[in-house]
Design a protein around this motif. Structure first.
Motif, PDB file in Angstrom:
ATOM      1  N   GLU A   6      52.561  45.303  46.919  1.00 25.42           N
ATOM      2  CA  GLU A   6      51.921  46.572  46.564  1.00 25.42           C
ATOM      3  C   GLU A   6      51.859  47.495  47.777  1.00 25.42           C
ATOM      4  O   GLU A   6      51.769  47.040  48.926  1.00 25.42           O
ATOM      5  N   LEU A  20      50.159  54.099  43.251  1.00 21.97           N
ATOM      6  CA  LEU A  20      50.390  52.742  43.741  1.00 21.97           C
ATOM      7  C   LEU A  20      51.765  52.278  43.288  1.00 21.97           C
ATOM      8  O   LEU A  20      52.168  52.532  42.153  1.00 21.97           O
ATOM      9  N   SER A  21      52.453  51.573  44.184  1.00 16.99           N
ATOM     10  CA  SER A  21      53.760  51.017  43.855  1.00 16.99           C
ATOM     11  C   SER A  21      53.737  49.506  44.023  1.00 16.99           C
ATOM     12  O   SER A  21      53.039  48.987  44.894  1.00 16.99           O
ATOM     13  N   CYS A  22      54.521  48.832  43.195  1.00 17.90           N
ATOM     14  CA  CYS A  22      54.689  47.382  43.294  1.00 17.90           C
ATOM     15  C   CYS A  22      56.180  47.102  43.314  1.00 17.90           C
ATOM     16  O   CYS A  22      56.874  47.327  42.312  1.00 17.90           O
ATOM     17  N   TRP A  36      48.708  45.630  36.225  1.00 16.32           N
ATOM     18  CA  TRP A  36      47.851  46.023  37.341  1.00 16.32           C
ATOM     19  C   TRP A  36      46.426  45.580  37.016  1.00 16.32           C
ATOM     20  O   TRP A  36      45.932  45.823  35.903  1.00 16.32           O
ATOM     21  N   TYR A  92      43.498  46.671  44.329  1.00 16.92           N
ATOM     22  CA  TYR A  92      44.385  46.704  43.166  1.00 16.92           C
ATOM     23  C   TYR A  92      45.526  45.713  43.371  1.00 16.92           C
ATOM     24  O   TYR A  92      46.177  45.704  44.425  1.00 16.92           O
ATOM     25  N   TYR A  93      45.758  44.908  42.342  1.00 14.36           N
ATOM     26  CA  TYR A  93      46.773  43.871  42.384  1.00 14.36           C
ATOM     27  C   TYR A  93      47.838  44.101  41.320  1.00 14.36           C
ATOM     28  O   TYR A  93      47.531  44.458  40.182  1.00 14.36           O
ATOM     29  N   CYS A  94      49.076  43.823  41.708  1.00  9.53           N
ATOM     30  CA  CYS A  94      50.197  43.806  40.788  1.00  9.53           C
ATOM     31  C   CYS A  94      50.440  42.354  40.370  1.00  9.53           C
ATOM     32  O   CYS A  94      50.277  41.438  41.186  1.00  9.53           O
ATOM     33  N   THR A 115      46.179  45.972  47.297  1.00 12.43           N
ATOM     34  CA  THR A 115      46.077  47.164  48.129  1.00 12.43           C
ATOM     35  C   THR A 115      44.739  47.838  47.829  1.00 12.43           C
ATOM     36  O   THR A 115      44.324  47.944  46.674  1.00 12.43           O
TER      37      THR A 115
END
Length: 121
Positions: A6, A20-22, A36, A92-94, A115
């Motif tokens: 992330e 946010l990017s994963c 997410w 925040y988790y992917c 993140t």
């Protein structure tokens, strides 16, 4: 080996936006659903959104519906967050799981490191 990384967290004022990017790697994700989740201090991990890679079918938590958008492109899953509120503050988790999306964290097989998103009032 599946890796989810992330990025994009940070500090933002209430009403602001973050993306946010994963980045997903390690295998083809065409049969996967990506999710997410978030976890605030002292609270359980909470579902935010999920997308099925092959169909782009999405599902959102009521608390973020209309403010957050999940999308995927190539090997990246993005969470666009608008009109952020202090209660959105969390790590925040992917996550990834086979086939169908789910609201339940224990159904996901792979997780990123998280993140931090902090929304000031």
């Amino acid at each position: 080996q599946v890796q989810l990384v992330e990025s994009g967290g940070g500090l933002v004022q209430a009403g602001g936006s973050l993306r946010l990017s994963c980045a997903a790697s390690g295998r083809p994700f065409s049969n996967y659903a990506m999710g997410w989740f978030r976890q605030a201090p002292g609270k359980e991990r909470e579902f935010v959104a999920t997308i099925v890679w092959s169909s782009s079918s999405t599902l959102y938590a009521d608390s973020v519906k209309g403010r957050f958008t999940i999308s995927r492109d190539k090997n990246t899953v993005t969470l666009h967050m608008n009109n952020l509120k202090p209660e959105d503050t969390a790590v925040y988790y992917c996550a990834a799981k086979l086939y169908r999306g789910s609201r339940y964290a224990n159904e996901y097989d792979y997780w990123g490191q998280g993140t931090q998103v902090t929304v000031s009032s």
